[in-house]
Write a protein that holds these residues in place. Sequence first.
Motif, PDB file in Angstrom:
ATOM      1  N   PHE A 151      31.107  49.167  39.082  1.00 42.08           N
ATOM      2  CA  PHE A 151      31.837  48.156  39.832  1.00 42.08           C
ATOM      3  C   PHE A 151      30.899  47.335  40.710  1.00 42.08           C
ATOM      4  CE2 PHE A 151      36.236  50.386  39.743  1.00 42.08           C
ATOM      5  CZ  PHE A 151      36.645  49.589  38.686  1.00 42.08           C
ATOM      6  N   ARG A 152      29.905  47.960  41.298  1.00 41.08           N
ATOM      7  CA  ARG A 152      28.968  47.228  42.157  1.00 41.08           C
ATOM      8  C   ARG A 152      28.150  46.212  41.363  1.00 41.08           C
ATOM      9  NH1 ARG A 152      28.487  52.283  45.100  1.00 41.08           N
ATOM     10  NH2 ARG A 152      26.822  52.986  43.702  1.00 41.08           N
ATOM     11  N   ARG A 153      27.984  46.428  40.068  1.00 43.24           N
ATOM     12  CA  ARG A 153      27.166  45.524  39.253  1.00 43.24           C
ATOM     13  C   ARG A 153      27.935  44.307  38.745  1.00 43.24           C
ATOM     14  NH1 ARG A 153      25.005  50.344  36.594  1.00 43.24           N
ATOM     15  NH2 ARG A 153      26.296  49.821  34.782  1.00 43.24           N
ATOM     16  N   TRP A 154      29.226  44.272  38.939  1.00 46.70           N
ATOM     17  CA  TRP A 154      29.970  43.110  38.450  1.00 46.70           C
ATOM     18  C   TRP A 154      29.473  41.841  39.151  1.00 46.70           C
ATOM     19  CZ3 TRP A 154      35.910  44.071  37.593  1.00 46.70           C
ATOM     20  CH2 TRP A 154      36.080  45.150  36.733  1.00 46.70           C
ATOM     21  N   PRO A 155      29.088  40.811  38.411  1.00 47.32           N
ATOM     22  CA  PRO A 155      28.559  39.590  39.035  1.00 47.32           C
ATOM     23  C   PRO A 155      29.678  38.643  39.482  1.00 47.32           C
ATOM     24  CG  PRO A 155      28.414  39.406  36.652  1.00 47.32           C
ATOM     25  CD  PRO A 155      28.961  40.781  36.928  1.00 47.32           C
ATOM     26  N   ASP A 162      35.689  32.285  30.578  1.00 44.87           N
ATOM     27  CA  ASP A 162      34.818  32.563  29.433  1.00 44.87           C
ATOM     28  C   ASP A 162      33.546  33.287  29.857  1.00 44.87           C
ATOM     29  OD1 ASP A 162      36.455  31.610  27.448  1.00 44.87           O
ATOM     30  OD2 ASP A 162      35.568  29.595  27.408  1.00 44.87           O
ATOM     31  N   ALA A 163      33.045  33.003  31.035  1.00 43.83           N
ATOM     32  CA  ALA A 163      31.868  33.721  31.529  1.00 43.83           C
ATOM     33  C   ALA A 163      32.186  35.196  31.718  1.00 43.83           C
ATOM     34  CB  ALA A 163      31.390  33.108  32.840  1.00 43.83           C
ATOM     35  N   PHE A 168      31.556  40.906  29.983  1.00 49.15           N
ATOM     36  CA  PHE A 168      32.124  42.199  29.621  1.00 49.15           C
ATOM     37  C   PHE A 168      31.980  42.494  28.131  1.00 49.15           C
ATOM     38  CE2 PHE A 168      34.365  41.464  33.651  1.00 49.15           C
ATOM     39  CZ  PHE A 168      34.148  42.693  34.259  1.00 49.15           C
ATOM     40  N   GLY A 169      31.875  41.465  27.315  1.00 41.89           N
ATOM     41  CA  GLY A 169      31.759  41.677  25.881  1.00 41.89           C
ATOM     42  C   GLY A 169      30.336  41.745  25.367  1.00 41.89           C
ATOM     43  N   GLU A 170      29.353  41.242  26.163  1.00 44.50           N
ATOM     44  CA  GLU A 170      27.985  41.171  25.667  1.00 44.50           C
ATOM     45  C   GLU A 170      26.932  41.596  26.696  1.00 44.50           C
ATOM     46  OE1 GLU A 170      27.197  37.269  24.156  1.00 44.50           O
ATOM     47  OE2 GLU A 170      29.163  37.104  23.188  1.00 44.50           O
ATOM     48  N   ASP A 171      27.046  41.122  27.943  1.00 40.94           N
ATOM     49  CA  ASP A 171      25.957  41.258  28.910  1.00 40.94           C
ATOM     50  C   ASP A 171      26.049  42.490  29.804  1.00 40.94           C
ATOM     51  OD1 ASP A 171      25.004  38.860  27.918  1.00 40.94           O
ATOM     52  OD2 ASP A 171      26.068  37.663  29.417  1.00 40.94           O
ATOM     53  N   ASP A 172      27.219  43.076  29.919  1.00 39.87           N
ATOM     54  CA  ASP A 172      27.399  44.291  30.713  1.00 39.87           C
ATOM     55  C   ASP A 172      26.452  45.376  30.186  1.00 39.87           C
ATOM     56  OD1 ASP A 172      28.254  46.598  31.985  1.00 39.87           O
ATOM     57  OD2 ASP A 172      30.380  46.291  31.550  1.00 39.87           O
ATOM     58  N   PRO A 173      25.632  45.995  31.039  1.00 36.29           N
ATOM     59  CA  PRO A 173      24.714  47.046  30.568  1.00 36.29           C
ATOM     60  C   PRO A 173      25.410  48.214  29.888  1.00 36.29           C
ATOM     61  CG  PRO A 173      24.099  46.322  32.766  1.00 36.29           C
ATOM     62  CD  PRO A 173      25.412  45.671  32.458  1.00 36.29           C
ATOM     63  N   ARG A 174      26.698  48.388  30.124  1.00 36.28           N
ATOM     64  CA  ARG A 174      27.432  49.480  29.469  1.00 36.28           C
ATOM     65  C   ARG A 174      27.765  49.170  28.015  1.00 36.28           C
ATOM     66  NH1 ARG A 174      30.601  52.944  33.284  1.00 36.28           N
ATOM     67  NH2 ARG A 174      32.236  53.008  31.701  1.00 36.28           N
ATOM     68  N   ARG A 203      39.112  46.663  43.136  1.00 34.68           N
ATOM     69  CA  ARG A 203      38.254  47.677  42.526  1.00 34.68           C
ATOM     70  C   ARG A 203      38.284  48.982  43.318  1.00 34.68           C
ATOM     71  NH1 ARG A 203      32.813  44.482  42.264  1.00 34.68           N
ATOM     72  NH2 ARG A 203      33.830  43.431  44.021  1.00 34.68           N
ATOM     73  N   SER A 204      38.382  48.903  44.625  1.00 34.97           N
ATOM     74  CA  SER A 204      38.449  50.127  45.425  1.00 34.97           C
ATOM     75  C   SER A 204      39.732  50.893  45.129  1.00 34.97           C
ATOM     76  CB  SER A 204      38.351  49.800  46.915  1.00 34.97           C
ATOM     77  OG  SER A 204      39.448  49.023  47.338  1.00 34.97           O
ATOM     78  N   GLN A 205      40.841  50.178  44.908  1.00 35.92           N
ATOM     79  CA  GLN A 205      42.080  50.856  44.553  1.00 35.92           C
ATOM     80  C   GLN A 205      42.001  51.476  43.162  1.00 35.92           C
ATOM     81  OE1 GLN A 205      45.703  48.631  45.203  1.00 35.92           O
ATOM     82  NE2 GLN A 205      45.651  49.137  47.381  1.00 35.92           N
ATOM     83  N   MET A 206      41.294  50.842  42.252  1.00 39.91           N
ATOM     84  CA  MET A 206      41.136  51.430  40.923  1.00 39.91           C
ATOM     85  C   MET A 206      40.364  52.744  41.016  1.00 39.91           C
ATOM     86  SD  MET A 206      42.801  49.402  38.908  1.00 39.91           S
ATOM     87  CE  MET A 206      43.905  49.271  40.339  1.00 39.91           C
ATOM     88  N   LEU A 207      39.340  52.771  41.854  1.00 38.82           N
ATOM     89  CA  LEU A 207      38.598  54.015  42.046  1.00 38.82           C
ATOM     90  C   LEU A 207      39.482  55.085  42.673  1.00 38.82           C
ATOM     91  CD1 LEU A 207      35.154  52.686  43.311  1.00 38.82           C
ATOM     92  CD2 LEU A 207      35.591  53.869  41.149  1.00 38.82           C
ATOM     93  N   THR A 208      40.320  54.681  43.621  1.00 36.05           N
ATOM     94  CA  THR A 208      41.243  55.630  44.250  1.00 36.05           C
ATOM     95  C   THR A 208      42.217  56.199  43.227  1.00 36.05           C
ATOM     96  OG1 THR A 208      41.098  54.500  46.382  1.00 36.05           O
ATOM     97  CG2 THR A 208      43.012  55.903  46.019  1.00 36.05           C
TER      98      THR A 208
END
Length: 290
Positions: A151-155, A162-163, A168-174, A203-208
């Motif tokens: 989550f911290r790496r999301w730009p 489209d960006a 999420f489809g190509e550039d995400d290190p995962r 994002r914090s709620q998703m982690l919770t």
Amino acid sequence: MVQRIDVTGADGVRLAAWEFREPPAEPLRPAVLLLHGLMGRALHWAGTARWLGERHRVVALDQRGHGHSTRPAAGPGFSTPLGREAFVADAEAAVDQLGLAPVILVGHSMGALTAWQLAARRPELVRALVICDMRASALGEASQQEWEEWFRRWPLPFPTQDAARRWFGEDDPRVERPDPGRGAFFAEVMHRAPDGWRPLFSRSQMLTARETWVHDAHWEELAQVRCPTLVVRGLDGELGRAEAQEMVRVLPAGQYAEIPDAGHYLHYDQPAAWRAAVEPFLEGVTADAP
């Protein structure tokens, strides 16, 4: 045509349910309730709802903290508004308030966990169940920490939708190789904010929310599901073959399906193969329904 219906969930949280209405070829029973995964939204089921709507009444739920449903308050003095009990109670409320029982539950990832917990606790409400790429085993603290770092790496913010799709489809290190389905999934949870495109959720709620189930195994409740259940996995998804087959063995009325060339977001990756896996199961359930 899609119609929004408000549902009152646990603790009075307002939930947005979306009913997909198409001219039926056959009677609209049993009904289907579609439950998205963590970070998802009801809109993610639009493609599935189109073919389901030919024979079923179809409702998709924006779960609490997602889509157009309320983000529940959190902090000192509040209960666990993003705990497992709340998500299951919300699904139960949707079934009751919309008159869907006995319903077919179709859940992806976290939504699948919610679905089988409801089926275990309120078997009279559930006619059948489809589990889409969700593990019954505990994932552990290391997994939670990986998500925090991710989550911290999301730009954020993204300059365009489209960006977001490309990242999420190509550039995400995962992402090991281009994954258009994943890109499309995340592009659809972005909305235009004053400074760019940001997620609909916190994002914090998703982690919770994830914290409340990631440390636990869920085999015991899975074994309590008595209705016909289809376990579906993508070949490159998060649910491994051995675990999926063990889930089928544990289920009293379990069946198994596997979709090649698909990852975790298999209903996006391979929509035709997803339909081919699920539709015969639902036809059998429909044929057996009173």
